[in-house]
Design an enzyme around this catalytic site. Structure first.
Site, PDB file in Angstrom:
ATOM      1  CD  GLU A  89      -1.443  -0.163 -11.396  1.00 20.70           C
ATOM      2  OE1 GLU A  89      -0.641  -1.021 -11.787  1.00 20.70           O
ATOM      3  OE2 GLU A  89      -2.617  -0.413 -11.102  1.00 20.70           O
ATOM      4  CB  CYS A 113      -6.829  -4.924   1.957  1.00 20.36           C
ATOM      5  SG  CYS A 113      -7.058  -3.360   2.821  1.00 20.36           S
ATOM      6  N   GLY A 156      -1.952   2.587  -3.047  1.00 18.90           N
ATOM      7  CA  GLY A 156      -1.569   3.349  -1.866  1.00 18.90           C
ATOM      8  C   GLY A 156      -2.752   3.717  -0.990  1.00 18.90           C
ATOM      9  CD  GLU A 157      -5.541   4.761   3.378  1.00 15.81           C
ATOM     10  OE1 GLU A 157      -6.259   3.915   2.823  1.00 15.81           O
ATOM     11  OE2 GLU A 157      -5.975   5.876   3.715  1.00 15.81           O
ATOM     12  CB  SER A 188     -10.902   5.789  -1.824  1.00  9.81           C
ATOM     13  OG  SER A 188     -11.259   4.525  -1.321  1.00  9.81           O
ATOM     14  CG  HIS A 213     -14.012  -3.723   1.378  1.00  6.64           C
ATOM     15  ND1 HIS A 213     -14.713  -3.174   0.334  1.00  6.64           N
ATOM     16  CD2 HIS A 213     -12.764  -3.208   1.275  1.00  6.64           C
ATOM     17  CE1 HIS A 213     -13.926  -2.367  -0.358  1.00  6.64           C
ATOM     18  NE2 HIS A 213     -12.753  -2.361   0.190  1.00  6.64           N
ATOM     19  CG  ASN A 287     -11.408  -6.149 -11.367  1.00  5.50           C
ATOM     20  OD1 ASN A 287     -11.610  -6.744 -12.425  1.00  5.50           O
ATOM     21  ND2 ASN A 287     -11.600  -4.856 -11.195  1.00  5.50           N
ATOM     22  CB  CYS A 330      -6.978  -2.984  -7.781  1.00 11.21           C
ATOM     23  SG  CYS A 330      -8.676  -2.519  -7.964  1.00 11.21           S
TER      24      CYS A 330
END
Ligand code: SAH
Length: 340
Positions: A89, A113, A156-157, A188, A213, A287, A330
């Site tokens: 996406e 996460c 993804g990372e 990011s 976070h 979210n 996300c």
């Protein structure tokens, strides 16, 4: 076969030199691909016939297959099918400063996460460079607009797919290519230290955002397993080094999870952690997603958190919420598509 959209400008120059062609051919190809946006070599009318034949033998022109599109007020969400039937996406956001695309870098994600929908689904594979470039080109074509900003904050990372991501950044930033300014591009990461160290050696001025976070190793390790491998006590010094070396400010993303990391105590700890660091903090209203138990913080809690950071002279903003109404948040649309 390699896709032509995998090729950085330097790769193409090298390719042409090896073929005993002039290297300015790279500029011609980039012009066709990224300025005139043709989708075949045959349409490149200033190339000789036999060169077109060679290019056709050496490169493919794959496209992404749009399978769903959801339009919201200030956001459009796209689902694409890849050649091996995997689904990814991308989310287009309309800001007053331009059109920003949130690009995915992997099919699934291995970072796990605890609050993240994408991480709930295991990584299947890395995206190839062209699969990231094509997210931009395809959406520009469908929506008939120019994407001025890119954030690598989709599924993804990015630093778990480092090489392809760096090639992608080179291609979209190249003046002969899409020419998206480095200051308009943000990568990011959840904080993969060795890759942050490599990234800071690169000559471009791309923005780096860190998904933080939590202000303590104890809490961050609970929320983000990657913190066990690369804890804050090692990450923060590396980020300071990054800021010194690049002279660039870092963005910290901080999702606010009700009663978990949104307390006054946490706000004070966060202020202490970031004291003196050239950064700004983006507070992100969570979210909520149906599979995960975390709740969004109350508005007044978010404002209180914000005030504490402000009082401590930390640059801080609260992120505008996008896409909730189209499940753009996300990884949700991909999950819905695949899990029903
Ligand atoms: N792996 C990268 C990029 C993808 S996630 C990273 O960790 O930075 C992009 C951002 O969205 C991260 O800050 C992530 O923590 C955040 N995010 C994930 N799930 C979210 C949710 N449900 N609500 C709000 N932000 C979320």
């Amino acid at each position: 076969m390699k896709s032509i959209y995998d090729m950085t400008y330097n790769d193409l120059e090298k390719y042409f030199l090896e073929k005993n062609e002039k290297k300015y051919k790279a500029k011609q190809i980039y012009d066709w691909l990224y300025k005139k946006k043709v989708e075949t070599f045959d349409a490149m009318s200033n190339l000789k016939k036999d060169l077109i034949t060679t290019l056709n033998q050496d490169f493919s022109f794959n496209q992404l297959n749009l399978i769903d599109q959801k339009d919201g007020k200030d956001v459009t969400k796209f689902l694409f099918k890849l050649e091996d039937n995997q689904v990814i996406e991308a989310v287009l956001m309309f800001h007053d400063y331009g059109n920003s695309l949130c690009v995915s870098s992997q099919v699934g994600c291995n970072m796990n996460c605890s609050f993240c929908e994408s991480g709930r689904r295991k990584k299947v594979r890395n995206l190839q460079t062209h699969e990231m470039v094509l997210q931009i080109l395809t959406i520009e074509k469908i929506k008939k607009l120019r994407i001025s900003h890119v954030v690598l904050m989709g599924i993804g990372e990015p630093f778990d797919n480092y090489e392809n991501v760096v090639n992608f950044l080179k291609i979209i930033n190249n003046d002969n290519g899409l020419a998206i300014g480095a200051r308009h591009i943000t990568v990011s990461t959840c904080g993969i230290i060795p890759k942050i160290k490599e990234f800071m050696q690169l000559p471009f001025q791309i923005n780096l955002a860190i998904s933080l976070h939590a202000p303590t190793d104890e809490l961050r390790s609970k929320l983000m397993p990657i913190n066990k491998a690369y804890p804050l006590k090692e990450l923060i010094p590396v980020l300071k080094e990054y800021i010194n070396k690049t002279n660039r400010r870092i963005t910290f993303e901080y999702i606010l999870l009700k009663d978990i990391n949104d307390t006054e105590e946490m706000a004070n700890k966060l202020s202490q952690l970031l004291k003196g660091i050239n950064c700004y903090v983006n507070l992100i209203p969570y979210n909520e997603t149906s599979h995960i138990m975390y709740k969004k913080s109350k508005k007044q809690t978010i404002l209180k958190f914000y005030d504490i950071l402000k009082k401590n002279k930390i640059n801080v903003t609260i992120r505008k919420e996008f896409g909730g109404e189209v499940m753009a948040a996300c990884g949700q649309l991909r999950s819905k598509y695949e899990e029903g």
